[in-house]
Write a protein that holds these residues in place. Structure first.
Motif, PDB file in Angstrom:
ATOM      1  N   GLN A 161     -79.479 -79.380  24.827  1.00  0.00           N
ATOM      2  CA  GLN A 161     -78.844 -78.557  25.865  1.00  0.00           C
ATOM      3  C   GLN A 161     -79.375 -78.934  27.243  1.00  0.00           C
ATOM      4  OE1 GLN A 161     -79.833 -74.766  24.195  1.00  0.00           O
ATOM      5  NE2 GLN A 161     -77.880 -74.559  23.088  1.00  0.00           N
ATOM      6  N   LEU A 162     -80.715 -79.096  27.340  1.00  0.00           N
ATOM      7  CA  LEU A 162     -81.318 -79.459  28.626  1.00  0.00           C
ATOM      8  C   LEU A 162     -80.854 -80.848  29.057  1.00  0.00           C
ATOM      9  CD1 LEU A 162     -84.982 -78.153  28.289  1.00  0.00           C
ATOM     10  CD2 LEU A 162     -83.106 -77.164  29.590  1.00  0.00           C
ATOM     11  N   SER A 163     -80.817 -81.785  28.091  1.00  0.00           N
ATOM     12  CA  SER A 163     -80.383 -83.144  28.430  1.00  0.00           C
ATOM     13  C   SER A 163     -78.953 -83.134  28.934  1.00  0.00           C
ATOM     14  CB  SER A 163     -80.454 -84.060  27.203  1.00  0.00           C
ATOM     15  OG  SER A 163     -81.717 -83.994  26.626  1.00  0.00           O
ATOM     16  N   HIS A 164     -78.161 -82.303  28.316  1.00  0.00           N
ATOM     17  CA  HIS A 164     -76.763 -82.203  28.728  1.00  0.00           C
ATOM     18  C   HIS A 164     -76.697 -81.691  30.170  1.00  0.00           C
ATOM     19  CE1 HIS A 164     -72.472 -81.610  28.469  1.00  0.00           C
ATOM     20  NE2 HIS A 164     -72.625 -80.386  28.937  1.00  0.00           N
ATOM     21  N   VAL A 165     -77.485 -80.687  30.484  1.00  0.00           N
ATOM     22  CA  VAL A 165     -77.493 -80.153  31.847  1.00  0.00           C
ATOM     23  C   VAL A 165     -77.926 -81.234  32.830  1.00  0.00           C
ATOM     24  CG1 VAL A 165     -78.597 -78.482  33.380  1.00  0.00           C
ATOM     25  CG2 VAL A 165     -77.864 -77.777  31.109  1.00  0.00           C
ATOM     26  N   SER A 166     -79.006 -81.968  32.489  1.00  0.00           N
ATOM     27  CA  SER A 166     -79.463 -82.973  33.457  1.00  0.00           C
ATOM     28  C   SER A 166     -78.476 -84.126  33.586  1.00  0.00           C
ATOM     29  CB  SER A 166     -80.872 -83.479  33.120  1.00  0.00           C
ATOM     30  OG  SER A 166     -81.012 -83.714  31.768  1.00  0.00           O
ATOM     31  N   ARG A 167     -77.747 -84.444  32.485  1.00  0.00           N
ATOM     32  CA  ARG A 167     -76.720 -85.485  32.590  1.00  0.00           C
ATOM     33  C   ARG A 167     -75.593 -85.033  33.520  1.00  0.00           C
ATOM     34  NH1 ARG A 167     -77.723 -86.544  27.097  1.00  0.00           N
ATOM     35  NH2 ARG A 167     -76.119 -85.080  26.442  1.00  0.00           N
ATOM     36  N   THR A 168     -75.141 -83.797  33.349  1.00  0.00           N
ATOM     37  CA  THR A 168     -74.010 -83.341  34.152  1.00  0.00           C
ATOM     38  C   THR A 168     -74.417 -83.058  35.593  1.00  0.00           C
ATOM     39  OG1 THR A 168     -74.407 -81.132  33.323  1.00  0.00           O
ATOM     40  CG2 THR A 168     -72.690 -82.399  32.214  1.00  0.00           C
ATOM     41  N   LEU A 169     -75.712 -82.886  35.831  1.00  0.00           N
ATOM     42  CA  LEU A 169     -76.190 -82.653  37.200  1.00  0.00           C
ATOM     43  C   LEU A 169     -76.742 -83.941  37.809  1.00  0.00           C
ATOM     44  CD1 LEU A 169     -78.063 -79.225  37.024  1.00  0.00           C
ATOM     45  CD2 LEU A 169     -75.725 -79.689  37.766  1.00  0.00           C
ATOM     46  N   SER A 170     -76.294 -85.099  37.273  1.00  0.00           N
ATOM     47  CA  SER A 170     -76.900 -86.354  37.725  1.00  0.00           C
ATOM     48  C   SER A 170     -76.661 -86.616  39.209  1.00  0.00           C
ATOM     49  CB  SER A 170     -76.369 -87.524  36.888  1.00  0.00           C
ATOM     50  OG  SER A 170     -74.973 -87.564  36.996  1.00  0.00           O
ATOM     51  N   GLN A 171     -75.679 -85.931  39.763  1.00  0.00           N
ATOM     52  CA  GLN A 171     -75.430 -86.116  41.205  1.00  0.00           C
ATOM     53  C   GLN A 171     -76.436 -85.318  42.042  1.00  0.00           C
ATOM     54  OE1 GLN A 171     -73.267 -88.417  41.549  1.00  0.00           O
ATOM     55  NE2 GLN A 171     -72.606 -88.273  39.401  1.00  0.00           N
ATOM     56  N   ASN A 172     -77.085 -84.406  41.363  1.00  0.00           N
ATOM     57  CA  ASN A 172     -78.068 -83.565  42.059  1.00  0.00           C
ATOM     58  C   ASN A 172     -79.199 -84.437  42.617  1.00  0.00           C
ATOM     59  OD1 ASN A 172     -80.037 -81.784  42.830  1.00  0.00           O
ATOM     60  ND2 ASN A 172     -79.766 -80.428  41.076  1.00  0.00           N
ATOM     61  N   PRO A 173     -79.406 -84.465  43.925  1.00  0.00           N
ATOM     62  CA  PRO A 173     -80.433 -85.330  44.503  1.00  0.00           C
ATOM     63  C   PRO A 173     -81.853 -84.879  44.134  1.00  0.00           C
ATOM     64  CG  PRO A 173     -79.489 -83.900  46.200  1.00  0.00           C
ATOM     65  CD  PRO A 173     -78.692 -83.676  44.952  1.00  0.00           C
ATOM     66  N   ARG A 174     -82.011 -83.628  43.800  1.00  0.00           N
ATOM     67  CA  ARG A 174     -83.362 -83.153  43.481  1.00  0.00           C
ATOM     68  C   ARG A 174     -83.363 -82.409  42.148  1.00  0.00           C
ATOM     69  NH1 ARG A 174     -85.616 -79.604  47.998  1.00  0.00           N
ATOM     70  NH2 ARG A 174     -83.450 -78.934  48.151  1.00  0.00           N
ATOM     71  N   PRO A 175     -83.395 -83.167  41.024  1.00  0.00           N
ATOM     72  CA  PRO A 175     -83.407 -82.472  39.726  1.00  0.00           C
ATOM     73  C   PRO A 175     -84.662 -81.599  39.608  1.00  0.00           C
ATOM     74  CG  PRO A 175     -83.884 -84.804  39.445  1.00  0.00           C
ATOM     75  CD  PRO A 175     -83.503 -84.605  40.897  1.00  0.00           C
TER      76      PRO A 175
END
Ligand SMILES: [Zn+2]
Ligand SMILES: [Zn+2]
Length: 185
Positions: A103-117
């Motif tokens: 679930q977390l990996s999915h969130v970070s994949r979909t937020l890959s445009q986020n400049p500051r994960p």
């Protein structure tokens, strides 16, 4: 492993195919042949620790059992040996970690445009190994009432109760009686 992966869970058997059980009252162990209801007991135990979405949590009845030694009568869910319970708990925890990781990996994949994960998903440990094969360590006792064999501890010389129907069977070899007769001669 992904949460979609299949997880096969079963109770270990000894070389002659018997499964260890533990009395929830006297804590002694005995063995019976695998029950067609074992899978349901395992499912329910796992689901009580970690709510799997694909597990039917219905309370379909499982036949109750009697303790071979003390005759204690309890629901079929209560006869898992302690190390089997420990394994199921470790497995459910491990599985929950894998699901969370996905679930977390999915969130970070979909937020890959986020400049500051704000977090990094850490890969979980591998799922625990099963308890392995059970040793051949008990003696065979035939239950004439139900026509089934069970396995008892070697040093038990009290009466036996049939795990399935609860019928009480006398001293296994009439050992005490025989000793008395020898003394009198
Ligand atoms: Zn018992
Ligand atoms: Zn019986």
């Amino acid at each position: 492993m992904t949460p979609e992966a299949r997880m096969e869970v079963g109770l270990p058997r000894d070389p002659s195919g018997f499964v260890r059980r533990q009395c929830p009252h006297c804590q002694r162990t005995f063995k019976t042949l695998p029950s067609p209801f074992d899978a349901r007991v395992l499912q329910r135990r796992l689901a009580s620790i970690f709510p799997f979405e694909n597990v039917d949590e219905g309370f379909e009845p499982v036949p109750s059992w009697h303790c071979l030694y003390c005759g204690h009568h309890a629901d079929g869910d209560e006869w898992l040996a302690r190390d089997h319970c420990d394994y199921l708990e470790a497995l459910a925890r491990g599985w929950a970690n894998h699901v969370r990781y996905e679930q977390l990996s999915h969130v970070s994949r979909t937020l890959s445009q986020n400049p500051r994960p704000t977090f990094v998903a850490v890969a979980p440990d591998a799922l625990p190994e099963g308890p392995g094969a059970d040793p051949e360590d008990l003696r065979l006792v035939p239950m004439v009432c139900c026509g089934e064999d069970v396995k008892s501890q070697w040093d038990w010389d009290g009466p036996f109760y049939c795990p399935r129907c609860g019928t009480r069977h006398g001293e296994p070899h009439g050992r005490h009686q025989m000793q008395l007769e020898f003394i009198q001669e």
